[in-house]
Design a protein around this motif. Structure first.
Motif, PDB file in Angstrom:
ATOM      1  N   ILE A 197       0.825  -1.222   0.000  1.00 24.15           N
ATOM      2  CA  ILE A 197       0.000   0.000   0.000  1.00 24.15           C
ATOM      3  C   ILE A 197       0.854   1.266   0.000  1.00 24.15           C
ATOM      4  CG2 ILE A 197      -0.315   0.199   2.517  1.00 24.15           C
ATOM      5  CD1 ILE A 197      -3.315   0.832   1.768  1.00 24.15           C
ATOM      6  N   GLU A 198       2.016   1.207   0.624  1.00 22.95           N
ATOM      7  CA  GLU A 198       2.867   2.390   0.687  1.00 22.95           C
ATOM      8  C   GLU A 198       3.305   2.808  -0.717  1.00 22.95           C
ATOM      9  OE1 GLU A 198       5.652   2.107   3.802  1.00 22.95           O
ATOM     10  OE2 GLU A 198       6.131   4.245   3.702  1.00 22.95           O
ATOM     11  N   ALA A 199       3.702   1.808  -1.510  1.00 20.89           N
ATOM     12  CA  ALA A 199       4.153   2.105  -2.875  1.00 20.89           C
ATOM     13  C   ALA A 199       3.006   2.613  -3.740  1.00 20.89           C
ATOM     14  CB  ALA A 199       4.769   0.846  -3.495  1.00 20.89           C
ATOM     15  N   GLN A 200       1.792   2.125  -3.450  1.00 20.03           N
ATOM     16  CA  GLN A 200       0.631   2.503  -4.287  1.00 20.03           C
ATOM     17  C   GLN A 200      -0.058   3.771  -3.790  1.00 20.03           C
ATOM     18  OE1 GLN A 200      -2.006  -0.775  -3.895  1.00 20.03           O
ATOM     19  NE2 GLN A 200      -0.793  -2.159  -5.155  1.00 20.03           N
ATOM     20  N   TRP A 201       0.403   4.294  -2.650  1.00 24.06           N
ATOM     21  CA  TRP A 201      -0.369   5.309  -1.953  1.00 24.06           C
ATOM     22  C   TRP A 201      -0.762   6.498  -2.818  1.00 24.06           C
ATOM     23  CZ3 TRP A 201      -3.222   4.741   2.061  1.00 24.06           C
ATOM     24  CH2 TRP A 201      -3.759   5.863   2.696  1.00 24.06           C
ATOM     25  N   ASP A 202       0.228   7.025  -3.570  1.00 25.87           N
ATOM     26  CA  ASP A 202      -0.056   8.230  -4.362  1.00 25.87           C
ATOM     27  C   ASP A 202      -1.174   7.997  -5.365  1.00 25.87           C
ATOM     28  OD1 ASP A 202       1.719   9.688  -2.974  1.00 25.87           O
ATOM     29  OD2 ASP A 202       3.373   9.450  -4.400  1.00 25.87           O
ATOM     30  N   SER A 206      -4.946   9.655  -5.274  1.00 26.02           N
ATOM     31  CA  SER A 206      -5.229  10.543  -6.412  1.00 26.02           C
ATOM     32  C   SER A 206      -6.639  10.288  -6.944  1.00 26.02           C
ATOM     33  CB  SER A 206      -4.196  10.342  -7.527  1.00 26.02           C
ATOM     34  OG  SER A 206      -4.390   9.074  -8.113  1.00 26.02           O
ATOM     35  N   ASN A 207      -7.202   9.100  -6.580  1.00 27.42           N
ATOM     36  CA  ASN A 207      -8.592   8.815  -6.931  1.00 27.42           C
ATOM     37  C   ASN A 207      -9.495   9.461  -5.888  1.00 27.42           C
ATOM     38  OD1 ASN A 207     -11.075   7.810  -7.566  1.00 27.42           O
ATOM     39  ND2 ASN A 207     -10.553   5.659  -7.221  1.00 27.42           N
ATOM     40  N   THR A 208     -10.008  10.633  -6.201  1.00 28.71           N
ATOM     41  CA  THR A 208     -10.792  11.379  -5.209  1.00 28.71           C
ATOM     42  C   THR A 208     -12.263  10.964  -5.209  1.00 28.71           C
ATOM     43  OG1 THR A 208     -11.028  13.121  -6.843  1.00 28.71           O
ATOM     44  CG2 THR A 208      -9.317  13.429  -5.173  1.00 28.71           C
ATOM     45  N   SER A 213     -13.192   4.348  -4.345  1.00 27.16           N
ATOM     46  CA  SER A 213     -11.916   4.136  -3.673  1.00 27.16           C
ATOM     47  C   SER A 213     -11.798   2.698  -3.176  1.00 27.16           C
ATOM     48  CB  SER A 213     -11.774   5.090  -2.489  1.00 27.16           C
ATOM     49  OG  SER A 213     -10.633   4.736  -1.742  1.00 27.16           O
ATOM     50  N   ILE A 214     -10.624   2.115  -3.394  1.00 28.38           N
ATOM     51  CA  ILE A 214     -10.403   0.745  -2.921  1.00 28.38           C
ATOM     52  C   ILE A 214     -10.247   0.711  -1.398  1.00 28.38           C
ATOM     53  CG2 ILE A 214      -9.370  -0.077  -5.070  1.00 28.38           C
ATOM     54  CD1 ILE A 214      -6.637   0.340  -3.841  1.00 28.38           C
ATOM     55  N   LEU A 215     -10.064   1.888  -0.781  1.00 28.05           N
ATOM     56  CA  LEU A 215      -9.925   1.920   0.680  1.00 28.05           C
ATOM     57  C   LEU A 215     -11.270   1.831   1.387  1.00 28.05           C
ATOM     58  CD1 LEU A 215      -7.207   4.692   1.128  1.00 28.05           C
ATOM     59  CD2 LEU A 215      -6.887   2.217   1.029  1.00 28.05           C
ATOM     60  N   VAL A 216     -12.372   2.090   0.658  1.00 25.48           N
ATOM     61  CA  VAL A 216     -13.700   2.041   1.270  1.00 25.48           C
ATOM     62  C   VAL A 216     -14.057   0.597   1.626  1.00 25.48           C
ATOM     63  CG1 VAL A 216     -16.175   2.347   0.839  1.00 25.48           C
ATOM     64  CG2 VAL A 216     -14.557   4.107   0.115  1.00 25.48           C
TER      65      VAL A 216
END
Ligand SMILES: [Zn+2]
Length: 487
Positions: A197-202, A206-208, A213-216
């Motif tokens: 996730i750290e590498a993909q964070w930006d 950037s998906n506002t 969002s995949i974090l939802v």
């Protein structure tokens, strides 16, 4: 010779002594008082505040705790390690998730902030109940202590089954144990690999578009129209208002015209003569639109209010509140749409799973929980989390009646793929239209199954744009039931 008088002097000296003593006493009391205050605050902080303090994402001193403790492990109920910290030879620490994205939303991540159990279990993971002498020894040597482990209620096999069954679809699966509230599985897709996730964070942030969002965590934060699963509550309201509900009859001709809209049955089916049971089992929209027209809007709103629509859910995960907005002046279009689970009503899969669990548990909702216990790194239990009642959502009679209706869905309705199994299943399907484009719908199933030997589990499935509940959601629930009852 004049005898030097010592009296005044001695008086002075006595006075000075007294004064000094008094100062000494004052200072002593001051110190004792300050010490007591400090100890009091320390005790208060240890007992009441430290959990909030360590868990607060704004607390930069989290790092201080992490400087003295190696973050503990998160484990499944059946002994699988779901998250662990690997310490390199140079002392570097890497948080590792052996099953990658499978537990992404349930377990969470621990870089660029925290989520899931990594977030609300942070306090336990950063505390060490290693044996006292070991801690003293490590303190002298300036070495870290091993943090406590969290043992969850998550069942690896059920999580894997739900994860595979949902496949490439977007959506969510929630599996609860109705009589305890244990969360046995919780899947949300699309997902992410917490290892990278750290590498993909930006690119993630950037998906506002928060909906995509995949974090939802769609299980607790995804708000969906409930579609026909909502007919469970429409039925209950009808039963509450009509003690002679057994006499209900309606002839479905496939559609019913309202003021501005027409309500039709799924796939333009014509269901013919029906009573309340068959209307429910076949999920007849026109019959439920007809039922909705006769309901007391205020009482219907009160029912939904009492079963947590518009309310906080008693869970540790971040959630969105479900909404039910029927008003006394709502028009017939709004009323009939609401009765069939469309309109403005929105619900999260977790909320639907909680309602279903309460029906399976004689009307009583148990608070869903995911941390079973914490233990030190040697396996000695530190704290047990026990099942707790939230309260009664339905009377025992109502729960039993709704259970009978949901059994009919399986024996002769839209959930027939669950009939003839080694377990007894009950549930409700839904195909929820979610946009003006009525050709697309989300597929729902919510239900429970039991055997004498294994007890009962409740399963809620939503497949975004999956089409019909019976075709897309029931088979996923069936895989979870099949796995559970053959374990
Ligand atoms: Zn019909």
């Amino acid at each position: 010779m004049k005898k030097p008088s010592t009296e005044p002097r001695s008086r002075i000296s006595t006075n000075t002594k007294k004064k000094k003593n008094r100062e000494f006493v004052v200072i002593t009391y001051l110190f004792v008082g300050m010490f007591m205050l400090m100890m009091g605050y320390f005790a208060y902080f240890q007992i009441f505040r430290s959990e909030d303090f360590i868990n607060s994402p704004y607390n930069t001193r989290q790092n201080t705790f992490a400087e003295h403790v190696v973050r503990g492990e998160i484990r499944s109920a059946d002994g699988k390690t779901l998250a662990q910290t690997i310490v390199g030879e140079d002392g570097s620490e890497t948080r590792y998730y052996p099953y990658g994205s499978m537990f992404a939303h349930a377990v969470g991540y621990d870089s660029n902030g925290k989520s899931g159990i990594e977030s609300f279990g942070n306090f336990s993971l950063l505390r060490s109940h290693a044996f006292f002498l070991e801690q003293v020894f490590h303190g002298i040597q300036d070495q870290k202590n091993q943090g406590d482990n969290i043992v969850t209620t998550l069942n690896y096999d059920l999580q894997e089954t739900a994860y595979q069954a949902l496949g490439e679809n977007r959506g969510a699966v929630v599996v609860l144990e109705p009589d305890t509230g244990k969360i046995l599985a919780m899947v949300s897709k699309p997902d992410f690999d917490p290892n990278t996730i750290e590498a993909q964070w930006d690119s993630i942030i950037s998906n506002t578009d928060s909906e995509n969002s995949i974090l939802v965590n769609r299980a607790t934060q995804g708000l969906y129209p409930p579609g026909s699963t909502f007919k469970i509550l429409t039925t209950l309201e009808y039963i509450r208002e009509n003690s002679n509900y057994q006499n209900y009859s309606y002839e479905c001709t496939g559609s019913i015209a309202m003021e501005n809209t027409e309500i039709h049955c799924y796939n333009h089916a014509v269901h013919g003569m029906e009573n309340l049971e068959t209307s429910f089992a076949k999920s007849c929209n026109t019959s439920y639109a007809n039922i909705g027209l006769g309901l007391d809007k205020k009482a219907f709103w009160q029912l939904c209010d009492s079963v947590l629509f518009g309310k906080d859910l008693p869970i540790s995960y971040p959630f969105n509140k479900s909404s039910f907005v029927l008003k006394e002046n709502s028009n017939t279009d709004e009323v009939t749409q609401t009765a069939i689970g469309q309109g403005e009503t929105l619900v999260t899969p977790m909320h639907m799973a909680m309602l279903t669990s309460a029906i399976a548990n004689k009307g009583i909702l148990m608070r869903p929980y995911v941390i079973d216990h914490t233990e030190n790194y040697k396996g000695v239990t530190v704290k047990n989390y026990r099942a707790s009642q939230y309260g009664s959502l339905f009377t025992q009679e109502e729960a039993a009646k709704l259970g009978e209706f949901m059994s009919l869905v399986v024996s002769e309705g839209t959930g027939s793929k669950l009939s003839g199994q080694s377990y007894q299943a009950a549930g409700k399907t839904g195909s929820a239209e979610f946009s003006s484009n009525k050709s697309e719908s989300h597929a729902w199933f919510t239900g429970y199954a039991s055997t004498e030997e294994k007890g009962t589990i409740a399963v809620t499935v939503i497949v975004e744009k999956g089409g019909s509940g019976s075709e897309a959601a029931v088979p996923i629930a069936k895989q979870v039931f099949d796995r559970f009852f053959t374990m």
